[in-house]
Design an enzyme around this catalytic site. Structure first.
Site, PDB file in Angstrom:
ATOM      1  CG  HIS A   1      82.300  20.740  40.572  1.00 31.90           C
ATOM      2  ND1 HIS A   1      82.184  20.953  38.865  1.00 31.90           N
ATOM      3  CD2 HIS A   1      82.839  18.921  40.356  1.00 31.90           C
ATOM      4  CE1 HIS A   1      82.854  20.001  37.584  1.00 31.90           C
ATOM      5  NE2 HIS A   1      83.337  19.152  38.548  1.00 31.90           N
TER       6      HIS A   1
ATOM      7  CG  ASP B   1      86.700  13.796  43.461  1.00 35.19           C
ATOM      8  OD1 ASP B   1      86.125  12.205  43.491  1.00 35.19           O
ATOM      9  OD2 ASP B   1      86.885  14.578  42.923  1.00 35.19           O
TER      10      ASP B   1
END
Ligand code: ACO
Length: 440
Positions: free
Chosen positions: A316, A374
């Site tokens: 991320h 996700d």
């Protein structure tokens, strides 16, 4: 150029010195309520002739905001100050939408009125169904969402005047309310089933499940456990500070574009596999891995500089610690699978093992690559019955609450101006046009 910050106790400024000329510029340092301080460089170009260079905006704050705070090193995500874990555990999506839009949790009357308003905006203009029929049946739901949401501005002229606060609020309500209807219609269209109208006696997540999975020929009962999980998934995706799609919405809106067009731009940005498209990509990757034994082979590929393969659902831009949403998502995943009595879900088994191996691998540890939101969401959505192509559409549905809150904040910010980044130009310098017959 060299840079010095003022020592503690002196005025909060940073002074830059151009080492070539000895010229200096002193710039104020701004303090947020929490998080890193920022250098206010607004006068930099005017006073020095320098732009800053920051591809991907890794060091650039584009706006002032009071909506969402992230501390990526600590793995903290707050909406209006409330930790995401507490919202996921105790709140519901309607409340979170209200919180993002208005800044405070609603009292009982405010919550009732807000839910009532959203519920009564869920139908879409009947003419909009004709719009759907122009798409191929195999169109990706995100392609349909981009088109149909953008088209809302052609249907709701009475809420496109961005200067009118009342119209801004109506547009916000319409978008939050109609997104589940549009996403469900995109699904129904792809499977050739009739569109299902929303029902006012159902909650937000329930209504979405109903519009997606009900058929006119039999009664459909929404499983309350699934509705609760769906609602939690919506909460976990509701907002995430100035990410790519939110920045896209803000940038599109900075020119004065109407909110429906801006949200359509956000949907387009979200679609990419490095952003919202990752949940779909995770499931494809787990399916491709196929068996736990093949995990080392894929880990090896993810580490290979000459292979473009990345572990989807890992890493991320901001979180260099565990994504707090991923933790809640993992728990929700286990709850949903057990409620649906899915005991041996091979993809979950692969996911758990992949996570275990990656978290011990030096490459992932060193680069601080942890599972993101996700990583588990796709498994839950698959268990609920959504095709992979719908995953990102669900993300867009939930993120609309954040997008529209951020858009509204930007419009109401007196400092806001049209977004117009500059560049480091490295192309050809001025030269004269060469006629075609003289070009070799
Ligand atoms: N697998 C393998 N290596 C990775 C991964 C990954 N998933 N993610 C990052 N890396 C490596 C990069 O190759 C790079 O290595 P290098 O320093 O040796 O060149 C290093 O880690 C840093 O990666 P960047 O791409 O520079 O980091 P950035 O902050 O730009 O990217 C991103 C973040 C796009 C999320 C990236 O981690 C990624 O592509 N992950 C997979 C896709 C994904 O899951 N996206 C969802 C994001 S969450 C969301 O949008 C809801």
């Amino acid at each position: 150029m060299s840079q010095t910050a003022s020592p503690a106790g002196t005025a909060d400024t940073v002074t830059l010195t151009d080492n070539r000329t000895g010229k200096t510029i002193t710039m104020p340092v701004l303090h947020g309520s929490t998080g890193p301080d920022v250098i206010d460089i607004r006068k930099l170009y005017g006073e020095t002739g320098f732009f800053t260079y920051d591809p991907g905006f890794t060091s650039t704050g584009s706006c002032e905001s009071q909506i969402t705070f992230i501390d990526g090193d600590q793995g903290i995500l707050l909406h209006r100050g409330y930790p995401i874990e507490e919202l996921a555990e105790h709140s519901d999506f309607m409340e979170v939408c209200y919180l993002l839009l208005h800044g405070e949790l609603p009292n009982p009357k405010e919550k009732h009125d807000f839910t009532y308003t959203i519920t009564r905006h869920t139908m879409v203009h009947e003419q909009l169904s004709n719009f759907f029929r122009g798409f191929r049946r195999d169109a990706h739901p995100m392609a349909i969402m981009c088109g149909v949401v953008g088209a809302l501005s052609a249907f709701y002229h009475d809420s496109t005047d961005i200067e009118d606060p009342k119209q801004r609020m109506i547009a916000s309500h319409r978008l939050i309310a109609k997104m589940p209807t549009i996403a469900a219609m995109a699904y129904k269209y792809s499977v050739g089933q009739p569109f299902i109208y929303p029902r006012n006696d159902l909650g937000y997540a329930e209504n979405f499940l109903h519009m997606t999975f009900a058929v006119p020929c039999e009664e459909y009962k929404v499983n309350p456990i699934i509705a609760k999980a769906m609602d939690r998934i919506f909460i976990l995706h509701a907002d995430h500070e100035q990410n790519a799609s939110t920045s896209t919405v803000r940038l599109a809106g900075s020119s004065g574009a109407n909110p429906f067009a801006c949200i359509a731009a956000g949907i387009a940005s979200l679609w990419g596999p490095a952003h919202g498209g990752a949940n779909e990509a995770v499931l494809k990757m787990l399916t491709e891995i196929g068996h736990k034994d093949r995990i080392p082979e894929f880990i090896k590929r993810a580490k290979d500089k000459n292979d473009s393969f990345r572990l989807m659902g890992f890493g991320h831009r901001v979180y260099k610690n565990y994504d707090p949403r991923a933790k809640v998502m993992q728990k929700t995943c286990q709850e949903v699978l057990s409620q649906l009595d899915i005991r041996d879900e091979p993809l979950l088994e692969i996911a758990v093992e992949l996570e275990r191996i990656a978290l011990q691998d030096e490459y992932f540890v060193e680069k601080k690559l942890y599972p993101n939101v996700d990583f588990y969401s796709g498994i839950i959505l698959k268990a609920i019955g959504f095709p992979t192509s719908m995953f990102t559409a669900l993300f867009a549905l939930a993120r609309t609450a954040g997008w529209i809150s951020q858009w509204k904040e930007m419009i109401e910010d007196p400092v806001q101006k049209i977004g117009r980044p500059r560049q480091l130009y490295t192309g050809a310098t001025k030269r004269s046009y060469v006629p075609l017959d003289r070009r070799g």
